[in-house]
Structures are given as structure tokens and as C-alpha cells.
Design a protein around this motif. Sequence first.
Motif, mmCIF file in Angstrom:
data_model
loop_
_atom_site.group_PDB
_atom_site.id
_atom_site.type_symbol
_atom_site.label_atom_id
_atom_site.label_comp_id
_atom_site.label_asym_id
_atom_site.label_seq_id
_atom_site.Cartn_x
_atom_site.Cartn_y
_atom_site.Cartn_z
ATOM 1 N N ARG A 89 2.840 2.746 6.356
ATOM 2 C CA ARG A 89 3.920 1.849 7.853
ATOM 3 C C ARG A 89 2.653 1.186 8.271
ATOM 4 N NH1 ARG A 89 7.418 6.446 10.407
ATOM 5 N NH2 ARG A 89 8.313 6.681 8.893
ATOM 6 N N GLU A 90 2.818 -0.097 8.845
ATOM 7 C CA GLU A 90 1.888 -0.951 9.398
ATOM 8 C C GLU A 90 0.696 -0.451 10.326
ATOM 9 O OE1 GLU A 90 -0.333 -4.537 10.486
ATOM 10 O OE2 GLU A 90 1.709 -4.012 9.180
ATOM 11 N N GLY A 91 -0.628 -0.397 9.990
ATOM 12 C CA GLY A 91 -1.455 0.008 11.049
ATOM 13 C C GLY A 91 -1.848 1.753 10.289
ATOM 14 N N GLU A 92 -0.850 2.521 9.413
ATOM 15 C CA GLU A 92 -1.330 3.255 9.411
ATOM 16 C C GLU A 92 -1.836 3.863 8.068
ATOM 17 O OE1 GLU A 92 2.660 6.868 8.585
ATOM 18 O OE2 GLU A 92 2.486 5.091 6.803
ATOM 19 N N SER A 93 -3.414 4.726 7.770
ATOM 20 C CA SER A 93 -3.858 5.147 7.322
ATOM 21 C C SER A 93 -3.618 5.689 6.004
ATOM 22 C CB SER A 93 -4.905 6.024 7.194
ATOM 23 O OG SER A 93 -4.353 6.654 7.626
ATOM 24 N N ASN B 193 0.873 -1.152 -0.379
ATOM 25 C CA ASN B 193 0.319 -0.010 -0.053
ATOM 26 C C ASN B 193 0.586 1.074 0.534
ATOM 27 O OD1 ASN B 193 -2.731 -1.198 0.212
ATOM 28 N ND2 ASN B 193 -2.001 -2.425 2.181
ATOM 29 N N THR B 194 0.712 2.246 -0.877
ATOM 30 C CA THR B 194 1.474 2.980 -1.134
ATOM 31 C C THR B 194 0.425 4.229 -1.703
ATOM 32 O OG1 THR B 194 2.180 3.302 -3.424
ATOM 33 C CG2 THR B 194 3.280 1.894 -2.086
#
Length: 165
Positions: free
Chosen positions: A40-44, A3-4
Motif C-alpha cells: 500500500r502507499e507509504g507501506e514498507s 511493489n509486492t
Amino acid sequence: MLNTTLCYLERDGQVLLLHRTSKNRDVNAGKWIGVGGKCREGESPEECLCREVWEETGLTLTAYRFRGIVTFSAPPWPGEYMFLYTASGWTGDLTDCPEGELAWIPKGDVLSLPLWEGDRIFLRLLEEDAPFFSLKLCYEGDALRRAVLDGTELNLEQALNLGGK
């Protein structure tokens, strides 16, 4: 799937682009792209967008718009969902980017730069103020082989000439 985020900051008929010249083993080497990066992990997506823009430009976004989702398939690279944004407001002063050269480019000159072929499709959609879209881009190496917009297969020759340019 990665996811970017990718963002195009716009002001006075110009867009802020990053000429990717500094990273080793960079799939985007030599290309001009917007600013952004990996979530990053957990980042919207919005948290990633704001963090990445700040890290790459020194600017803090105050006004931005979610424009679409771009799905990339480009073996051997991992698949990617890219959340695409434009921004019209920010605070701060532009800083140097460790990934290359940042430059304000007149919108009329952007398509003449070294870009990914698929970027030309979504940049034209952004310029035409298309409604929110889903675009799938399939590459073999650097060559775009397939593009699907909102579930409809595009003729690549026509797709790369959207808007008559």
C-alpha cells in the motif's frame, strides 16, 4: 512498477503454499505460490509482508528473513518488484484464505506442483540458502523467456535445473 511481497513460511521440512483457485481474473490462477501481495502507499516491504501474511493466513510473523528481490517483466501486466522472504516464526492459528487453498507441502514435493517457471529458480535458490539475490524474470504469457541473476544472464535450461533437480 508495482511493489509486492511474497513469503514462504517453513516448518518441519514443509512450506506453506497457497493454491490460487478463488479470485476472478487472477494471473496466478491454478498455480501454487507463497503468501503475500501488493504494498500500500507509504507501506514498507516489511509492513506489507506482515499485513499480507496475516490477511491471508491469520498468522502474525515473529521471525522472517529478507532473501531477495525479484523483478518481473510480463507485458501487458505492469512491471513488478517483488520482495521475497522466508519465515520461521509466527503466532496464531491458520485460517482459511479467500484467494484459494492453503496447504503445508513437504519441501521435496513443491517443485512437482503447478508453479511459474521462474518460481522454480528462486525456490531452488531459497532451498540452497543462496545469499541475498536479485533475479529478473521476463515472461511472454505464461512462458519464461529470460532470467538474469545478480546481473548475469542465465541459460534457462540450466537455470530451471539449479541444484541438479
